[in-house]
Design a protein around this motif. Structure first.
Motif, PDB file in Angstrom:
ATOM      1  N   LYS A  21     151.534  -8.405 130.601  1.00  0.00           N
ATOM      2  CA  LYS A  21     150.183  -8.059 130.154  1.00  0.00           C
ATOM      3  C   LYS A  21     149.184  -8.911 130.926  1.00  0.00           C
ATOM      4  CE  LYS A  21     149.242  -7.929 125.789  1.00  0.00           C
ATOM      5  NZ  LYS A  21     149.141  -8.207 124.346  1.00  0.00           N
ATOM      6  N   PRO A  22     147.954  -8.410 131.150  1.00  0.00           N
ATOM      7  CA  PRO A  22     146.976  -9.199 131.912  1.00  0.00           C
ATOM      8  C   PRO A  22     146.301 -10.324 131.121  1.00  0.00           C
ATOM      9  CG  PRO A  22     146.022  -7.095 131.313  1.00  0.00           C
ATOM     10  CD  PRO A  22     147.479  -7.052 130.884  1.00  0.00           C
ATOM     11  N   TYR A  23     146.231 -10.216 129.814  1.00  0.00           N
ATOM     12  CA  TYR A  23     145.576 -11.215 128.956  1.00  0.00           C
ATOM     13  C   TYR A  23     144.156 -11.532 129.431  1.00  0.00           C
ATOM     14  CZ  TYR A  23     149.936 -11.918 126.483  1.00  0.00           C
ATOM     15  OH  TYR A  23     151.056 -11.734 125.724  1.00  0.00           O
ATOM     16  N   THR A  24     143.442 -10.506 129.822  1.00  0.00           N
ATOM     17  CA  THR A  24     142.081 -10.657 130.349  1.00  0.00           C
ATOM     18  C   THR A  24     141.181 -11.454 129.418  1.00  0.00           C
ATOM     19  OG1 THR A  24     142.335  -8.566 131.525  1.00  0.00           O
ATOM     20  CG2 THR A  24     140.074  -9.387 131.230  1.00  0.00           C
ATOM     21  N   GLU A  25     141.224 -11.135 128.123  1.00  0.00           N
ATOM     22  CA  GLU A  25     140.318 -11.797 127.181  1.00  0.00           C
ATOM     23  C   GLU A  25     140.548 -13.309 127.125  1.00  0.00           C
ATOM     24  OE1 GLU A  25     144.046 -10.678 125.044  1.00  0.00           O
ATOM     25  OE2 GLU A  25     142.718  -9.585 126.374  1.00  0.00           O
ATOM     26  N   ILE A  26     141.768 -13.738 127.309  1.00  0.00           N
ATOM     27  CA  ILE A  26     142.070 -15.172 127.293  1.00  0.00           C
ATOM     28  C   ILE A  26     141.525 -15.838 128.553  1.00  0.00           C
ATOM     29  CG2 ILE A  26     143.942 -16.874 127.349  1.00  0.00           C
ATOM     30  CD1 ILE A  26     145.489 -14.675 125.624  1.00  0.00           C
ATOM     31  N   HIS A  27     141.751 -15.203 129.695  1.00  0.00           N
ATOM     32  CA  HIS A  27     141.269 -15.767 130.956  1.00  0.00           C
ATOM     33  C   HIS A  27     139.739 -15.823 130.997  1.00  0.00           C
ATOM     34  CE1 HIS A  27     145.347 -15.792 132.280  1.00  0.00           C
ATOM     35  NE2 HIS A  27     145.438 -14.471 132.247  1.00  0.00           N
ATOM     36  N   VAL A  28     139.095 -14.786 130.508  1.00  0.00           N
ATOM     37  CA  VAL A  28     137.633 -14.769 130.460  1.00  0.00           C
ATOM     38  C   VAL A  28     137.134 -15.874 129.529  1.00  0.00           C
ATOM     39  CG1 VAL A  28     135.622 -13.429 129.684  1.00  0.00           C
ATOM     40  CG2 VAL A  28     137.390 -12.337 131.100  1.00  0.00           C
ATOM     41  N   VAL A  57     144.726 -20.245 120.642  1.00  0.00           N
ATOM     42  CA  VAL A  57     145.690 -19.731 119.667  1.00  0.00           C
ATOM     43  C   VAL A  57     144.986 -19.384 118.354  1.00  0.00           C
ATOM     44  CG1 VAL A  57     147.699 -20.347 118.255  1.00  0.00           C
ATOM     45  CG2 VAL A  57     147.705 -20.827 120.709  1.00  0.00           C
ATOM     46  N   LYS A  58     144.042 -20.216 117.935  1.00  0.00           N
ATOM     47  CA  LYS A  58     143.291 -19.924 116.706  1.00  0.00           C
ATOM     48  C   LYS A  58     142.482 -18.637 116.840  1.00  0.00           C
ATOM     49  CE  LYS A  58     142.810 -24.659 115.118  1.00  0.00           C
ATOM     50  NZ  LYS A  58     141.905 -25.805 114.947  1.00  0.00           N
ATOM     51  N   ILE A  59     141.945 -18.398 118.020  1.00  0.00           N
ATOM     52  CA  ILE A  59     141.099 -17.224 118.245  1.00  0.00           C
ATOM     53  C   ILE A  59     141.918 -15.967 118.522  1.00  0.00           C
ATOM     54  CG2 ILE A  59     139.380 -16.197 119.802  1.00  0.00           C
ATOM     55  CD1 ILE A  59     138.358 -19.132 120.231  1.00  0.00           C
ATOM     56  N   PHE A  60     142.922 -16.074 119.400  1.00  0.00           N
ATOM     57  CA  PHE A  60     143.644 -14.902 119.905  1.00  0.00           C
ATOM     58  C   PHE A  60     145.054 -14.745 119.352  1.00  0.00           C
ATOM     59  CE2 PHE A  60     140.647 -16.205 123.269  1.00  0.00           C
ATOM     60  CZ  PHE A  60     139.874 -15.058 123.344  1.00  0.00           C
ATOM     61  N   GLY A  61     145.544 -15.737 118.630  1.00  0.00           N
ATOM     62  CA  GLY A  61     146.883 -15.668 118.076  1.00  0.00           C
ATOM     63  C   GLY A  61     147.912 -16.386 118.930  1.00  0.00           C
ATOM     64  N   GLU A  62     149.060 -16.594 118.323  1.00  0.00           N
ATOM     65  CA  GLU A  62     150.140 -17.362 118.965  1.00  0.00           C
ATOM     66  C   GLU A  62     150.551 -16.773 120.311  1.00  0.00           C
ATOM     67  OE1 GLU A  62     152.551 -20.358 119.747  1.00  0.00           O
ATOM     68  OE2 GLU A  62     151.329 -20.331 117.933  1.00  0.00           O
ATOM     69  N   GLU A  63     150.458 -15.463 120.437  1.00  0.00           N
ATOM     70  CA  GLU A  63     150.856 -14.804 121.687  1.00  0.00           C
ATOM     71  C   GLU A  63     150.031 -15.302 122.883  1.00  0.00           C
ATOM     72  OE1 GLU A  63     151.095 -10.312 123.572  1.00  0.00           O
ATOM     73  OE2 GLU A  63     150.620 -10.555 121.464  1.00  0.00           O
ATOM     74  N   SER A  64     148.860 -15.830 122.637  1.00  0.00           N
ATOM     75  CA  SER A  64     147.994 -16.285 123.723  1.00  0.00           C
ATOM     76  C   SER A  64     148.421 -17.620 124.319  1.00  0.00           C
ATOM     77  CB  SER A  64     146.556 -16.405 123.229  1.00  0.00           C
ATOM     78  OG  SER A  64     146.430 -17.473 122.308  1.00  0.00           O
ATOM     79  N   ARG A  65     149.260 -18.358 123.624  1.00  0.00           N
ATOM     80  CA  ARG A  65     149.629 -19.715 124.050  1.00  0.00           C
ATOM     81  C   ARG A  65     150.166 -19.747 125.486  1.00  0.00           C
ATOM     82  NH1 ARG A  65     150.254 -24.210 121.240  1.00  0.00           N
ATOM     83  NH2 ARG A  65     150.362 -23.088 119.256  1.00  0.00           N
ATOM     84  N   ALA A  66     151.137 -18.934 125.796  1.00  0.00           N
ATOM     85  CA  ALA A  66     151.773 -18.970 127.115  1.00  0.00           C
ATOM     86  C   ALA A  66     150.793 -18.557 128.215  1.00  0.00           C
ATOM     87  CB  ALA A  66     153.013 -18.087 127.134  1.00  0.00           C
TER      88      ALA A  66
END
Length: 101
Positions: A21-28, A57-66
């Protein structure tokens, strides 16, 4: 070889390669202050550390950690950090104490 400036598309590509997945929202979100009047390219001290990962992680969930960790490590390499330094910066103050800007 690391580029001088890693672009959003580079972070997204790396995330797709590693996580599917690109995880765009996390990178932005991590780079929200990039180029700002206050920080310019010194924006990394704001969220590119372990506290920033926990906030993601608080904002996007545990999946965002990596994905957040991958983004931060990619950028820290540009700052002169390497895995043999034994630790990631803990927070903004520690980031600055390590001489990373």
């Amino acid at each position: 070889m690391w580029r001088l400036i890693i672009k959003l598309s580079d972070h997204e590509k790396h995330s797709i390669e590693q996580f599917g997945k690109p995880y765009t929202e996390i990178h932005v979100w991590l780079d929200e202050f990039a180029g700002s009047k206050e920080y310019g390219m010194r924006h990394r001290k704001v969220r590119h550390h372990l506290s920033g990962i926990e906030e993601a992680v608080k904002i996007f969930g545990e999946e965002s950690r990596a994905a957040a960790l991958q983004h931060i490590v990619d950028d820290l390499h540009e700052e002169g950090w390497s895995e043999d330094m034994d630790e990631l910066p803990k927070n903004r103050r520690h980031y600055e104490q390590m001489g990373l800007f």
